[in-house]
Scaffold this active site. Sequence first.
Site, PDB file in Angstrom:
ATOM      1  N   LYS A 160       1.122  -1.112  -0.028  1.00 48.88           N
ATOM      2  CA  LYS A 160      -0.058  -0.132   0.147  1.00 48.88           C
ATOM      3  C   LYS A 160       0.863   1.196  -0.044  1.00 48.88           C
ATOM      4  O   LYS A 160       2.060   1.308   0.063  1.00 48.88           O
ATOM      5  CB  LYS A 160      -1.002   0.033   1.348  1.00 48.88           C
ATOM      6  CG  LYS A 160      -1.835  -1.302   1.208  1.00 48.88           C
ATOM      7  CD  LYS A 160      -2.629  -1.446   0.043  1.00 48.88           C
ATOM      8  CE  LYS A 160      -3.768  -2.344   0.218  1.00 48.88           C
ATOM      9  NZ  LYS A 160      -3.102  -3.840   0.057  1.00 48.88           N
TER      10      LYS A 160
HETATM   11  C1  LIG Z   1      -9.152  -2.859  -1.653  1.00 47.53           C
HETATM   12  C2  LIG Z   1      -8.629  -3.585  -0.599  1.00 47.53           C
HETATM   13  N1  LIG Z   1      -9.573  -3.849   0.799  1.00 47.53           N
HETATM   14  C3  LIG Z   1      -9.219  -4.317   1.838  1.00 47.53           C
HETATM   15  C4  LIG Z   1      -7.527  -4.883   1.831  1.00 47.53           C
HETATM   16  C5  LIG Z   1      -7.061  -5.774   3.044  1.00 47.53           C
HETATM   17  O1  LIG Z   1      -6.039  -4.856   3.614  1.00 47.53           O
HETATM   18  P1  LIG Z   1      -5.178  -5.771   4.566  1.00 47.53           P
HETATM   19  O2  LIG Z   1      -3.941  -6.507   3.903  1.00 47.53           O
HETATM   20  O3  LIG Z   1      -4.674  -4.630   5.385  1.00 47.53           O
HETATM   21  O4  LIG Z   1      -5.962  -6.471   5.561  1.00 47.53           O
HETATM   22  C6  LIG Z   1      -6.704  -4.762   0.514  1.00 47.53           C
HETATM   23  C7  LIG Z   1      -5.467  -5.431   0.609  1.00 47.53           C
HETATM   24  O5  LIG Z   1      -4.905  -5.711  -0.565  1.00 47.53           O
HETATM   25  C8  LIG Z   1      -7.321  -4.163  -0.471  1.00 47.53           C
HETATM   26  O6  LIG Z   1      -6.662  -3.936  -1.672  1.00 47.53           O
END
Ligand SMILES: Cc1ncc(COP(=O)(O)O)c(C=O)c1O
Length: 441
Positions: free
Chosen positions: A211
């Site tokens: 991210k």
């Molecule tokens: C659009 C979106 N939502 C949620 C997530 C989940 O994030 P996390 O890895 O912090 O749980 C991601 C992770 O790639 C994502 O791209």
Amino acid sequence: MPDDRLKRKLFGQKVGVEELMEIISLWNLRPAAMKRLEKIIRKDFRKTPHLFRYYVPAGFPDKVREFEELFAKKAGVPFALAVNSCTSALLASLAACGVGPGDEVIVPAYTFFISASIIVTARAIPVLAEIDETLTLDPVDLEKKITRRTKAIIAVHMIGRPCRMDAIMRIAKKHKLKVIEDTAQACGGSYKGKFLGSFGDCGCFSFDPFKILTCGEGGVITLKDEWLYTRCQSYQDSSACWRPDRYAKERKPGEIFCGENYRQSQVHAAIGIAQLRKLDMIIRSLRENRDRIIAGIRKSGKFRIVPSADPKGEAGTSIVLMFNNAKEAEKAGSALAGAGISSGRLYSPRLRDWHTYPYWEHIIGKKTITKEGCPFTCSFYKGKLPRYSADMCPRTSDILGRSVAIWVSPAFGAQDCRQIAEAINTVESCPKGIPSGNVKS
Ligand SMILES: Cc1ncc(COP(=O)(O)O)c(C=O)c1O
């Protein structure tokens, strides 16, 4: 057994120099530098750090609190709650909004599958809606998918691109729905000058390594409403260390329930603080590089640059080219990859990828942890289940199938941007390109 001196040295500090050096070793310093550092740290070491996010003793830094305060200020909201991932941020938000058995939640058919599968985890029914050419939730299809059972909307700001928040908020208000913004991929982006994640009831952010900001693993929920904040706190720490009086009776019905442990540690928050300081610079560089590349793309070709709900507000992590058909997108995708350009097709029937709904076997196959199949078989659900299939959102598959994304890095220099634009210019040969533009919401 170690002698008493060694025991005191090793165990007198629960978390001491050894643990700090182990963290530092992640940065791959040379052994001589590690030795020098260890010597200095041992000499100056005063007290064991407090790594738990609650019960911080006086005189100790509370990095989680600091991170939350800085993040809330940046987002322009009164509350920010640090958690251990965006997945947990989404689940805590759904729980706080009272989503559960019998409810439907609308989610776009283009997002990382977690935004949809987390609805099942919350024991509600995911209803997939089409995206439009902004690559985000189509407000027209969103409104069509609303039923008496709809409780919430998850709006996803995919690949740095803002959703049409004006229209989404208008629809949510009209139908009295909660809005959760999945801002995992667009931290620092904005819509009409307002920080993404600050429009809806809850904004969910991710700090995993892929991210815009990262602390290894982590997340934040941004909130405007104190009661929702209280309920998010309750969900992320059902051991109740967050409560002013941990074991006191419930202050208001709905304050205490069976939740999880999604607490963020001080180590992750400390990294998050340093990352947050860089956010403005990262976003500025991303946008500058995106604009440099776009400026170098010749306005004729087989593709056009997809429109944006707010070009100025995009986080700038991607430029998406839309071709006339999937075949041309495939050819261009291969050519760009062959030229070493960091790029990728957004959907192909031959490329398994959990960012597009045809591959969400979790949902399409109604896969659940236990065999009885809740929530899809839940007797509290009185609606008509969506007919889940790999072609249930044809417009989304079509748009994504014709799209090729160019991934933008804040580290690109002017020369990198020129090379990327040149590579794009060599893959096309179509009659008329359409420049990136704003769209009405
Ligand atoms: C659009 C979106 N939502 C949620 C997530 C989940 O994030 P996390 O890895 O912090 O749980 C991601 C992770 O790639 C994502 O791209």
